[in-house]
Structures are given as structure tokens and as C-alpha cells.
Design a protein around this motif. Structure first.
Motif, PDB file in Angstrom:
ATOM      1  N   ARG A  78       0.830  -1.207   0.000  1.00  0.00           N
ATOM      2  CA  ARG A  78       0.000   0.000   0.000  1.00  0.00           C
ATOM      3  C   ARG A  78       0.862   1.253   0.000  1.00  0.00           C
ATOM      4  O   ARG A  78       0.607   2.211  -0.751  1.00  0.00           O
ATOM      5  N   ASP A  79       1.881   1.252   0.862  1.00  0.00           N
ATOM      6  CA  ASP A  79       2.760   2.421   0.950  1.00  0.00           C
ATOM      7  C   ASP A  79       3.516   2.660  -0.350  1.00  0.00           C
ATOM      8  O   ASP A  79       3.686   3.800  -0.783  1.00  0.00           O
ATOM      9  N   GLU A  80       3.964   1.567  -0.981  1.00  0.00           N
ATOM     10  CA  GLU A  80       4.683   1.698  -2.250  1.00  0.00           C
ATOM     11  C   GLU A  80       3.799   2.313  -3.331  1.00  0.00           C
ATOM     12  O   GLU A  80       4.278   3.047  -4.200  1.00  0.00           O
ATOM     13  N   LEU A  81       2.501   2.024  -3.263  1.00  0.00           N
ATOM     14  CA  LEU A  81       1.556   2.553  -4.242  1.00  0.00           C
ATOM     15  C   LEU A  81       0.996   3.919  -3.844  1.00  0.00           C
ATOM     16  O   LEU A  81       0.282   4.551  -4.624  1.00  0.00           O
ATOM     17  N   GLY A  82       1.292   4.361  -2.625  1.00  0.00           N
ATOM     18  CA  GLY A  82       0.844   5.675  -2.173  1.00  0.00           C
ATOM     19  C   GLY A  82      -0.662   5.776  -1.974  1.00  0.00           C
ATOM     20  O   GLY A  82      -1.238   6.862  -2.137  1.00  0.00           O
ATOM     21  N   LEU A  83      -1.299   4.672  -1.599  1.00  0.00           N
ATOM     22  CA  LEU A  83      -2.757   4.673  -1.421  1.00  0.00           C
ATOM     23  C   LEU A  83      -3.116   5.141  -0.010  1.00  0.00           C
ATOM     24  O   LEU A  83      -2.723   4.522   0.977  1.00  0.00           O
ATOM     25  N   THR A  84      -3.876   6.225   0.067  1.00  0.00           N
ATOM     26  CA  THR A  84      -4.244   6.790   1.370  1.00  0.00           C
ATOM     27  C   THR A  84      -5.674   6.426   1.786  1.00  0.00           C
ATOM     28  O   THR A  84      -6.177   6.924   2.788  1.00  0.00           O
ATOM     29  N   ASN A  85      -6.305   5.548   0.995  1.00  0.00           N
ATOM     30  CA  ASN A  85      -7.673   5.109   1.314  1.00  0.00           C
ATOM     31  C   ASN A  85      -7.707   3.620   1.636  1.00  0.00           C
ATOM     32  O   ASN A  85      -8.752   2.981   1.547  1.00  0.00           O
ATOM     33  N   LEU A  86      -6.558   3.067   2.038  1.00  0.00           N
ATOM     34  CA  LEU A  86      -6.440   1.619   2.260  1.00  0.00           C
ATOM     35  C   LEU A  86      -5.599   1.351   3.496  1.00  0.00           C
ATOM     36  O   LEU A  86      -4.563   1.990   3.713  1.00  0.00           O
ATOM     37  N   HIS A  87      -6.067   0.385   4.313  1.00  0.00           N
ATOM     38  CA  HIS A  87      -5.293  -0.003   5.496  1.00  0.00           C
ATOM     39  C   HIS A  87      -5.581  -1.463   5.815  1.00  0.00           C
ATOM     40  O   HIS A  87      -6.684  -1.956   5.584  1.00  0.00           O
ATOM     41  N   TYR A  88      -4.565  -2.136   6.343  1.00  0.00           N
ATOM     42  CA  TYR A  88      -4.710  -3.522   6.786  1.00  0.00           C
ATOM     43  C   TYR A  88      -4.401  -3.602   8.278  1.00  0.00           C
ATOM     44  O   TYR A  88      -3.446  -2.977   8.748  1.00  0.00           O
TER      45      TYR A  88
END
Length: 211
Positions: A78-88
Motif C-alpha cells: 500500500r505504501d509503495e503505491l501511495g494509497l491513502t484510502n487503504l489499510h490492513y
């Protein structure tokens, strides 16, 4: 992306997994914490949610998984893709779901998916399965009216058990005609779903709406 090797089966009743989640500060997790939330219970490696988060930037996505190495790796992706609407999150749904849902912004939980959960074939292990009556009660309490629960499995008795537990709760109404949905209503299939269908084997699906 490196593949982390982890145990396929984790017993949620073992002592190791009995500590509930601490309260979550959602404003530190999502760029826009008040967006509608899609909760994926038992998200495994999280690839399904990665794809969904890219497709639907106006939704937040939360994956829950009991195998911590998978959660750590998924959050790296997620961090590598820069997604700020996703969390695990690493957690045991059976003892953490209520505190987790009660801390969410009110009215945000709008979609839930439970896809290909560990079947725990033996009857004496039935309490280890994800969809227990308590989970149905908790989702009924926190899902918004009109919110959706999507269930699917390639193991028929697991799909029947999940479907029947939601059908028994008066807050949920099943959508669609026939015994099972012929197609996935979501734009992204899981890896397990693709593999099952490529082998020509059936997938058992059901959608419930919160009344």
C-alpha cells in the motif's frame, strides 16, 4: 513484490490471538476518514483490496487478517503505491470486531466482504470459522441501512453456513433470485476466485442488504 510464506491455518481460539485490538485513530490512517468504508474480513494477502482501492478512490478500504506477516507485507505494498484510502490490520475478528466498528466514524461502514474463509472442515473446529452468530449481530448493528454484505466460498457447506446465519438475522435481506448468485457483483475477483473458476469449479455467492 516478494511473497511472504506463512502458515495457511491459524487457530483464532488459541491464547496467542485473545488480545483485542486497541482503539484506532482513524484520522491518522485515512486521508479522508469520513468516506464510505468497505471492510474485507479475512483479507489474506490483500491483493483484492489493493485493486479495489485504486478503482474506487472515493471509498476507504480496511482489510482484517489474523496472520500478521501478511498484514505487514500488504501495508508495505500500500505504501509503495501511495494509497491513502487503504489499510490492513492484524486482528482476531472474533474478539476485536465490536470495538473496531464502534470506533469508526458513524455511518461509514457501507460494504462488507467475506470471501473464501478458512473452512475448518471438522465439526469440532466449527467455532474457528469466521462467520459466527456474534459476527452477524455485530455487522447488523454497525452497517448502515442499505449496506451490503457479500459472501463467497468454493466450499459449499461453508457458503451455506454463512448464508444461513445472515438469513436468520432479521436485519438482513438476501438479494437476488435462485440459490446462489451466478456472478460476482464487485469489479475485482479474488485470486482464489480466479483460480477456482479457471479449474471449472463452482463458486457459491450470496449478497445481503441491511434493512
Amino acid at each position: 513484490m516478494a511473497v511472504v510464506r506463512v502458515r495457511q491455518h491459524v487457530n483464532p481460539l488459541s491464547q496467542k490471538y485473545q488480545t483485542p485490538l486497541s482503539p484506532i485513530e482513524w484520522e491518522k490512517i485515512y486521508a479522508k476518514p469520513n468516506q464510505p468504508l468497505h471492510l474485507d474480513i479475512g483479507c489474506a494477502r490483500g491483493r483484492f483490496l489493493l485493486s479495489m482501492a485504486k478503482i474506487e478512490p472515493n471509498w476507504n478500504f480496511l482489510g482484517l487478517e489474523i496472520r500478521e506477516p501478511l498484514v505487514i507485507e500488504a501495508n508495505k505494498w500500500r505504501d509503495e503505491l501511495g494509497l491513502t484510502n487503504l489499510h490492513y490490520l492484524f486482528c482476531n475478528v472474533n474478539n476485536s470486531l465490536r470495538s473496531l466498528l464502534s470506533s469508526l466514524p458513524k455511518g461509514s461502514l457501507q460494504r462488507v466482504t467475506i470471501q473464501f474463509p478458512d473452512p475448518w472442515f471438522k465439526n469440532r473446529h466449527a467455532k474457528r470459522r469466521i462467520v459466527q452468530p456474534e459476527l452477524v449481530v455485530e455487522l447488523a448493528e454497525f452497517l448502515i441501512p442499505g449496506g451490503i454484505v457479500f459472501l463467497q466460498s468454493d466450499i459449499e457447506f461453508v457458503a451455506v453456513e454463512m448464508r444461513d446465519r445472515f438469513a436468520l438475522h432479521p436485519a438482513f435481506q438476501r438479494r437476488g433470485a435462485g440459490e446462489w448468485l451466478a456472478e460476482n457483483p464487485l469489479p475485482v475477483p479474488t485470486e482464489r476466485e480466479i483460480g477456482t473458476m479457471n479449474k471449472g469449479e463452482p463458486v457459491y455467492r450470496a449478497v445481503f442488504e441491511k434493512l
